[in-house]
Design a protein around this motif. Structure first.
Motif, PDB file in Angstrom:
ATOM      1  N   GLY A  17       0.822  -1.214   0.000  1.00 39.89           N
ATOM      2  CA  GLY A  17       0.000   0.000   0.000  1.00 39.89           C
ATOM      3  C   GLY A  17       0.851   1.257   0.000  1.00 39.89           C
ATOM      4  O   GLY A  17       0.552   2.232  -0.711  1.00 39.89           O
ATOM      5  N   ALA A  63     -11.375  -3.819  10.586  1.00 38.52           N
ATOM      6  CA  ALA A  63     -12.222  -4.813  11.258  1.00 38.52           C
ATOM      7  C   ALA A  63     -13.421  -4.163  11.935  1.00 38.52           C
ATOM      8  O   ALA A  63     -14.273  -4.861  12.482  1.00 38.52           O
ATOM      9  N   GLY A  90      -5.004  -5.635   4.593  1.00 39.10           N
ATOM     10  CA  GLY A  90      -5.473  -7.012   4.604  1.00 39.10           C
ATOM     11  C   GLY A  90      -4.717  -7.791   5.659  1.00 39.10           C
ATOM     12  O   GLY A  90      -3.699  -7.332   6.178  1.00 39.10           O
ATOM     13  N   TYR A 191       4.259 -14.358  -3.175  1.00 36.91           N
ATOM     14  CA  TYR A 191       4.927 -13.710  -2.048  1.00 36.91           C
ATOM     15  C   TYR A 191       5.681 -12.451  -2.468  1.00 36.91           C
ATOM     16  O   TYR A 191       6.528 -12.475  -3.362  1.00 36.91           O
TER      17      TYR A 191
HETATM   18  N1  NAP Z   1       3.165  -9.659   1.002  1.00 39.74           N
HETATM   19  C1  NAP Z   1       2.665 -10.611   0.231  1.00 39.74           C
HETATM   20  O1  NAP Z   1       3.331 -11.608  -0.097  1.00 39.74           O
HETATM   21  C2  NAP Z   1       1.261 -10.519  -0.289  1.00 39.74           C
HETATM   22  C3  NAP Z   1       0.904 -11.380  -1.328  1.00 39.74           C
HETATM   23  C4  NAP Z   1      -0.388 -11.316  -1.830  1.00 39.74           C
HETATM   24  C5  NAP Z   1      -1.270 -10.414  -1.317  1.00 39.74           C
HETATM   25  N2  NAP Z   1      -0.905  -9.603  -0.291  1.00 39.74           N
HETATM   26  C6  NAP Z   1      -1.892  -8.661   0.208  1.00 39.74           C
HETATM   27  O2  NAP Z   1      -1.392  -7.351   0.027  1.00 39.74           O
HETATM   28  C7  NAP Z   1      -1.951  -6.501   1.012  1.00 39.74           C
HETATM   29  C8  NAP Z   1      -0.836  -5.700   1.665  1.00 39.74           C
HETATM   30  O3  NAP Z   1       0.055  -6.619   2.289  1.00 39.74           O
HETATM   31  P1  NAP Z   1       1.561  -6.239   2.636  1.00 39.74           P
HETATM   32  O4  NAP Z   1       2.373  -7.410   2.314  1.00 39.74           O
HETATM   33  O5  NAP Z   1       1.892  -4.911   2.068  1.00 39.74           O
HETATM   34  O6  NAP Z   1       1.456  -6.164   4.236  1.00 39.74           O
HETATM   35  P2  NAP Z   1       2.191  -5.247   5.305  1.00 39.74           P
HETATM   36  O7  NAP Z   1       3.522  -4.820   4.821  1.00 39.74           O
HETATM   37  O8  NAP Z   1       2.078  -5.990   6.583  1.00 39.74           O
HETATM   38  O9  NAP Z   1       1.265  -3.927   5.355  1.00 39.74           O
HETATM   39  C9  NAP Z   1      -0.077  -4.042   5.729  1.00 39.74           C
HETATM   40  C10 NAP Z   1      -0.694  -2.662   5.785  1.00 39.74           C
HETATM   41  O10 NAP Z   1      -2.084  -2.793   6.100  1.00 39.74           O
HETATM   42  C11 NAP Z   1      -2.362  -2.166   7.360  1.00 39.74           C
HETATM   43  N3  NAP Z   1      -3.338  -3.012   8.064  1.00 39.74           N
HETATM   44  C12 NAP Z   1      -3.188  -4.294   8.471  1.00 39.74           C
HETATM   45  N4  NAP Z   1      -4.292  -4.714   9.096  1.00 39.74           N
HETATM   46  C13 NAP Z   1      -5.171  -3.678   9.070  1.00 39.74           C
HETATM   47  C14 NAP Z   1      -6.480  -3.470   9.571  1.00 39.74           C
HETATM   48  N5  NAP Z   1      -7.143  -4.435  10.257  1.00 39.74           N
HETATM   49  N6  NAP Z   1      -7.070  -2.278   9.376  1.00 39.74           N
HETATM   50  C15 NAP Z   1      -6.427  -1.291   8.708  1.00 39.74           C
HETATM   51  N7  NAP Z   1      -5.189  -1.411   8.219  1.00 39.74           N
HETATM   52  C16 NAP Z   1      -4.564  -2.595   8.398  1.00 39.74           C
HETATM   53  C17 NAP Z   1      -0.984  -2.083   8.058  1.00 39.74           C
HETATM   54  O11 NAP Z   1      -0.884  -1.020   8.998  1.00 39.74           O
HETATM   55  P3  NAP Z   1      -1.344  -1.240  10.559  1.00 39.74           P
HETATM   56  O12 NAP Z   1      -0.756  -2.541  11.008  1.00 39.74           O
HETATM   57  O13 NAP Z   1      -0.829  -0.056  11.275  1.00 39.74           O
HETATM   58  O14 NAP Z   1      -2.826  -1.260  10.515  1.00 39.74           O
HETATM   59  C18 NAP Z   1      -0.097  -1.788   6.855  1.00 39.74           C
HETATM   60  O15 NAP Z   1      -0.202  -0.438   6.477  1.00 39.74           O
HETATM   61  C19 NAP Z   1      -2.742  -7.386   1.961  1.00 39.74           C
HETATM   62  O16 NAP Z   1      -4.098  -7.323   1.612  1.00 39.74           O
HETATM   63  C20 NAP Z   1      -2.209  -8.771   1.677  1.00 39.74           C
HETATM   64  O17 NAP Z   1      -3.152  -9.765   1.960  1.00 39.74           O
HETATM   65  C21 NAP Z   1       0.340  -9.613   0.214  1.00 39.74           C
END
Ligand code: NAP
Length: 246
Positions: A17, A63, A90, A191
């Motif tokens: 994001g 949530a 997510g 990933y």
């Molecule tokens: N990394 C991967 O391999 C991968 C692969 C496929 C899809 N995705 C998807 O890509 C998206 C982003 O993942 P990412 O890898 O960038 O994760 P990340 O680095 O952990 O970042 C997650 C972001 O979402 C926020 N967040 C998490 N839970 C939340 C909640 N309940 N309400 C509001 N904000 C929330 C976090 O901030 P706070 O914790 O401060 O809320 C953070 O800004 C997700 O939907 C994930 O499922 C990721």
């Protein structure tokens, strides 16, 4: 007078994001950025203002229905239109299908599907306003789904189901709103090297994962397409092995 495009990005404080928010800021979008934790979000917003754009930060937990509503309303109070809604917030929690706790499935469904659904409902009028603007670019919903929403993976039944539902929601948005210039795209990566994938570092080297910038590049490309092109889902596979796995 040139009308400035606006975007709302959830999950914007880090990872995918954040990378997308940076690309959109560089492209000239005014932004609303959101995540739960206030400090890292404010730091991100501060960095994004270096591009000279208006950037508002709103803390919200996806949530919580009331907070989701407040986030959407906060964008509408500040801006009249919404050109790009990026749904990157997510959560993922693995576990075997046979004994997966249903309360965990409920939470994941709420964050990964219900909140995006609610955001789209609330923000549709602003998306339609941007969708019919003379630029011809239309309005875009970009949801970060997952390759597990397309091809299931051991131990990720619940997560994959929420992401499959998110992909379906994107298709429905385009079908229902395409004529109004609003279309949706799911980006479905394997990933990606972010905090979320730290738990697999023992078996997958982060250096071999997809980069956040790869996903941001695709999001930006979607935002540059005319309203006449609809892209339902883009799967991004990790190079160097079988195609259909995380
Ligand atoms: N990394 C991967 O391999 C991968 C692969 C496929 C899809 N995705 C998807 O890509 C998206 C982003 O993942 P990412 O890898 O960038 O994760 P990340 O680095 O952990 O970042 C997650 C972001 O979402 C926020 N967040 C998490 N839970 C939340 C909640 N309940 N309400 C509001 N904000 C929330 C976090 O901030 P706070 O914790 O401060 O809320 C953070 O800004 C997700 O939907 C994930 O499922 C990721």
């Amino acid at each position: 007078m040139t009308v400035r495009r606006t975007a709302l990005v959830t999950g914007a404080s880090r990872g995918i994001g954040r990378a997308i928010a940076q690309r959109l800021a560089a492209e000239g979008f005014d932004l609303t950025v959101s995540a739960r934790a206030d400090r890292p979000l404010k730091d991100t917003a501060h960095e994004l203002r270096a591009y000279g754009n208006r950037v508002e930060s709103v803390s919200a937990d996806m949530a919580d229905e009331t907070q989701v509503q407040a986030l959407a309303d906060a964008h509408l109070e500040r801006y009249e239109r919404l050109d790009a809604l990026v749904l990157a917030a997510g959560m993922g929690a693995g576990g075997e299908l046979a004994d997966y706790p249903l309360h965990r499935l409920d939470t994941m469904m709420t964050v990964n599907l219900r909140a995006p659904f609610q955001m789209v409902q609330r923000l549709l009028p602003a998306l339609r306003t941007a969708g019919s603007s003379p630029s011809g670019l239309g309005a875009k919903v970009i949801a970060i789904a997952s390759i597990t929403g397309v091809a299931s993976e051991p131990g990720l039944a619940a997560y994959g189901a929420t992401k499959a539902a998110l992909i379906s929601l994107c298709e429905s948005i385009t079908v229902a709103e395409g004529a109004a210039g609003v279309s949706a795209t799911a980006l479905s990566p394997g990933y990606v090297d972010t905090d979320m994938t730290a738990w697999v570092h023992d078996r997958i080297d982060p250096a071999e994962m997809i980069r956040t910038d790869d996903i941001a590049e695709l999001a930006l490309a979607i935002c540059r397409l005319s309203r006449h092109a609809a892209v339902p889902n883009i799967v991004v596979s990790r190079a160097g092995g079988p195609l259909w796995r995380g």
